[in-house]
Design a protein around this motif. Structure first.
Motif, PDB file in Angstrom:
ATOM      1  N   THR A  95     -64.235 -92.038  97.152  1.00  0.00           N
ATOM      2  CA  THR A  95     -63.229 -92.692  96.316  1.00  0.00           C
ATOM      3  C   THR A  95     -63.746 -94.109  96.068  1.00  0.00           C
ATOM      4  O   THR A  95     -63.670 -94.950  96.952  1.00  0.00           O
ATOM      5  CB  THR A  95     -61.853 -92.732  97.007  1.00  0.00           C
ATOM      6  N   PRO A  96     -64.304 -94.374  94.880  1.00  0.00           N
ATOM      7  CA  PRO A  96     -64.836 -95.713  94.585  1.00  0.00           C
ATOM      8  C   PRO A  96     -63.736 -96.770  94.624  1.00  0.00           C
ATOM      9  O   PRO A  96     -62.536 -96.431  94.653  1.00  0.00           O
ATOM     10  CB  PRO A  96     -65.395 -95.546  93.166  1.00  0.00           C
ATOM     11  N   PRO A  97     -64.108 -98.050  94.635  1.00  0.00           N
ATOM     12  CA  PRO A  97     -63.103 -99.116  94.676  1.00  0.00           C
ATOM     13  C   PRO A  97     -62.047 -98.948  93.584  1.00  0.00           C
ATOM     14  O   PRO A  97     -62.365 -98.675  92.431  1.00  0.00           O
ATOM     15  CB  PRO A  97     -63.934-100.384  94.457  1.00  0.00           C
ATOM     16  N   ARG A  98     -60.817 -99.097  93.982  1.00  0.00           N
ATOM     17  CA  ARG A  98     -59.687 -98.885  93.083  1.00  0.00           C
ATOM     18  C   ARG A  98     -59.594-100.013  92.048  1.00  0.00           C
ATOM     19  O   ARG A  98     -59.833-101.176  92.347  1.00  0.00           O
ATOM     20  CB  ARG A  98     -58.404 -98.858  93.915  1.00  0.00           C
ATOM     21  N   GLU A 222     -63.778 -97.701 101.720  1.00  0.00           N
ATOM     22  CA  GLU A 222     -62.863 -97.320 102.800  1.00  0.00           C
ATOM     23  C   GLU A 222     -61.447 -97.834 102.556  1.00  0.00           C
ATOM     24  O   GLU A 222     -60.463 -97.121 102.804  1.00  0.00           O
ATOM     25  CB  GLU A 222     -63.366 -97.826 104.148  1.00  0.00           C
ATOM     26  N   ASP A 223     -61.308 -99.063 102.082  1.00  0.00           N
ATOM     27  CA  ASP A 223     -59.964 -99.594 101.842  1.00  0.00           C
ATOM     28  C   ASP A 223     -59.209 -98.743 100.821  1.00  0.00           C
ATOM     29  O   ASP A 223     -58.013 -98.473 100.984  1.00  0.00           O
ATOM     30  CB  ASP A 223     -60.039-101.035 101.347  1.00  0.00           C
ATOM     31  N   THR A 224     -59.915 -98.317  99.783  1.00  0.00           N
ATOM     32  CA  THR A 224     -59.287 -97.460  98.781  1.00  0.00           C
ATOM     33  C   THR A 224     -58.875 -96.136  99.400  1.00  0.00           C
ATOM     34  O   THR A 224     -57.753 -95.644  99.191  1.00  0.00           O
ATOM     35  CB  THR A 224     -60.236 -97.215  97.603  1.00  0.00           C
ATOM     36  N   GLY A 300     -56.402 -93.041 116.218  1.00  0.00           N
ATOM     37  CA  GLY A 300     -57.148 -92.121 115.363  1.00  0.00           C
ATOM     38  C   GLY A 300     -57.905 -92.774 114.242  1.00  0.00           C
ATOM     39  O   GLY A 300     -58.476 -92.084 113.413  1.00  0.00           O
ATOM     40  N   GLY A 301     -57.913 -94.101 114.171  1.00  0.00           N
ATOM     41  CA  GLY A 301     -58.624 -94.778 113.110  1.00  0.00           C
ATOM     42  C   GLY A 301     -57.741 -95.020 111.899  1.00  0.00           C
ATOM     43  O   GLY A 301     -56.624 -94.494 111.797  1.00  0.00           O
ATOM     44  N   PRO A 302     -58.217 -95.837 110.948  1.00  0.00           N
ATOM     45  CA  PRO A 302     -57.388 -96.228 109.808  1.00  0.00           C
ATOM     46  C   PRO A 302     -56.887 -95.062 108.961  1.00  0.00           C
ATOM     47  O   PRO A 302     -55.739 -95.085 108.505  1.00  0.00           O
ATOM     48  CB  PRO A 302     -58.326 -97.138 109.004  1.00  0.00           C
ATOM     49  N   ILE A 303     -57.736 -94.044 108.739  1.00  0.00           N
ATOM     50  CA  ILE A 303     -57.304 -92.913 107.909  1.00  0.00           C
ATOM     51  C   ILE A 303     -56.164 -92.164 108.591  1.00  0.00           C
ATOM     52  O   ILE A 303     -55.152 -91.817 107.965  1.00  0.00           O
ATOM     53  CB  ILE A 303     -58.480 -91.968 107.619  1.00  0.00           C
ATOM     54  N   ALA A 304     -56.303 -91.898 109.879  1.00  0.00           N
ATOM     55  CA  ALA A 304     -55.256 -91.190 110.617  1.00  0.00           C
ATOM     56  C   ALA A 304     -53.966 -91.995 110.638  1.00  0.00           C
ATOM     57  O   ALA A 304     -52.861 -91.440 110.507  1.00  0.00           O
ATOM     58  CB  ALA A 304     -55.717 -90.903 112.046  1.00  0.00           C
TER      59      ALA A 304
END
Length: 332
Positions: A95-98, A222-224, A300-304
């Motif tokens: 997912t490229p930068p938003r 990652e932020d996106t 679980g990390g940022p995504i979790a």
């Protein structure tokens, strides 16, 4: 010399423009040429209202069938059009930068949406935008429209419509030229947009050459991915289709994920909203804001953590009666 990589894309001007941007980036990352493979989706040929088409992936299914059949190597989607259930054998590689996630109201003279005269003709095919527009200005005459960005702008320029509501990112990717029309950007606090709006998704087969997958993954932001994960989990947990009257927006600031989610009645007469702030930074636990601390031990990390925030937001929306407002979809 390696064969060119094949990028499957819808045929619209916007899809081709954003796909070419990705093609150039993948070519730089992989050292291989990338060619566009235009593909017709159901949404391109079925002119029914988006509210009738629902959340069946009408803009994605044809592309995914081509990918699974090895007629292309990867796809570029507008993430807001992508169903939240991932098909077996396919993965979102990046997912490229938003870009700008906001909606804009385009008029001939710059009159704000809330100040448009009674009976003003406003065009949009999105049930969410219809509900939001009527909530901001119940006197509007909403016209359910389809078509590309240029054709929608032309209907305002020619006087057929007084305004249209569009995604800011789409206008930007087409160069930002409104041909003399005026745009009002709508703030995300009062006008949250479709889950994933402003974001692209690069999708490929799970068994693709690892070198190709690695080249695609270089485009991931990652932020996106964290933000869109929270947004899309809300939609999935509500069991609502891609075109449901649900607005969500997540942003990251100072190690926190801030998530806003609002469910609307189709006529704009009601809304149910929630805000959550979740700590994402390593070394910190717990939540602030509207959280109850249930995720305090989550490692679980940022995504979790983003996914948990989305599920909790949806749960609270349902507790407050959101199920009575949202058309349910079994094939989100």
């Amino acid at each position: 010399m390696s064969a060119p990589l094949r990028l499957g894309t819808r045929r619209s001007t916007l899809a081709m423009a954003q796909s070419q941007m990705v093609a150039d980036a993948v070519a730089a990352a992989s050292g291989r040429a990338v060619e566009l493979v235009p593909i017709v989706s159901e949404g391109d040929v079925n002119r029914a209202s988006l509210s009738q088409l629902g959340g069946r992936g009408v803009f994605a299914n044809g592309l995914r069938e081509a990918l699974a059949a090895d007629r292309c190597d990867f796809l570029v989607h507008s993430l807001k059009d992508l169903p939240t259930v991932q098909p077996e054998g396919l993965v979102i590689a990046a997912t490229p930068p938003r870009e700008d996630a906001r909606d804009v109201v385009v008029t001939r003279d710059g009159t704000p949406l809330g100040s448009l005269a009674p009976g003003s003709r406003v065009g949009t095919g999105s049930p969410r935008r219809i509900a939001q527009a009527l909530r901001h200005n119940p006197r509007l005459d909403i016209h359910d429209i389809r078509g590309n960005v240029d054709s929608r702008l032309a209907r305002v320029r020619d006087g057929e419509l007084d305004a249209v509501i569009l995604a800011a990112a789409g206008i930007s990717r087409l160069g930002g030229d409104l041909g003399g029309l005026q745009a009002e950007a709508l703030g995300l606090a009062e006008w949250p947009t479709a889950p994933g709006q402003g974001s692209l998704a690069i999708e490929t087969r799970s068994d693709i050459d690892p070198e190709v997958h690695a080249a695609l993954a270089e485009l991931d932001d990652e932020d996106t991915r964290v933000a869109i994960t929270a947004e899309r989990v809300v939609l999935n947990a509500l069991d609502a289709g891609c075109s449901a009257p649900v607005g969500t927006h997540a942003s990251l600031a100072g190690g926190d994920l801030r998530l806003r989610a609002v469910v609307y009645a189709l006529d704009g007469s009601q809304r149910i909203g929630i805000d959550r702030t979740v700590r994402l930074a390593p070394g910190y636990g717990g939540e602030t804001g509207s959280g109850n601390g249930a995720d305090a031990a989550d490692d679980g990390g940022p995504i979790a953590r983003a996914a948990r925030a989305g599920r909790e937001a949806a749960r609270r929306l349902l507790e407050r009666g959101a199920a009575d407002l949202v058309p349910r979809e079994s094939t989100t």
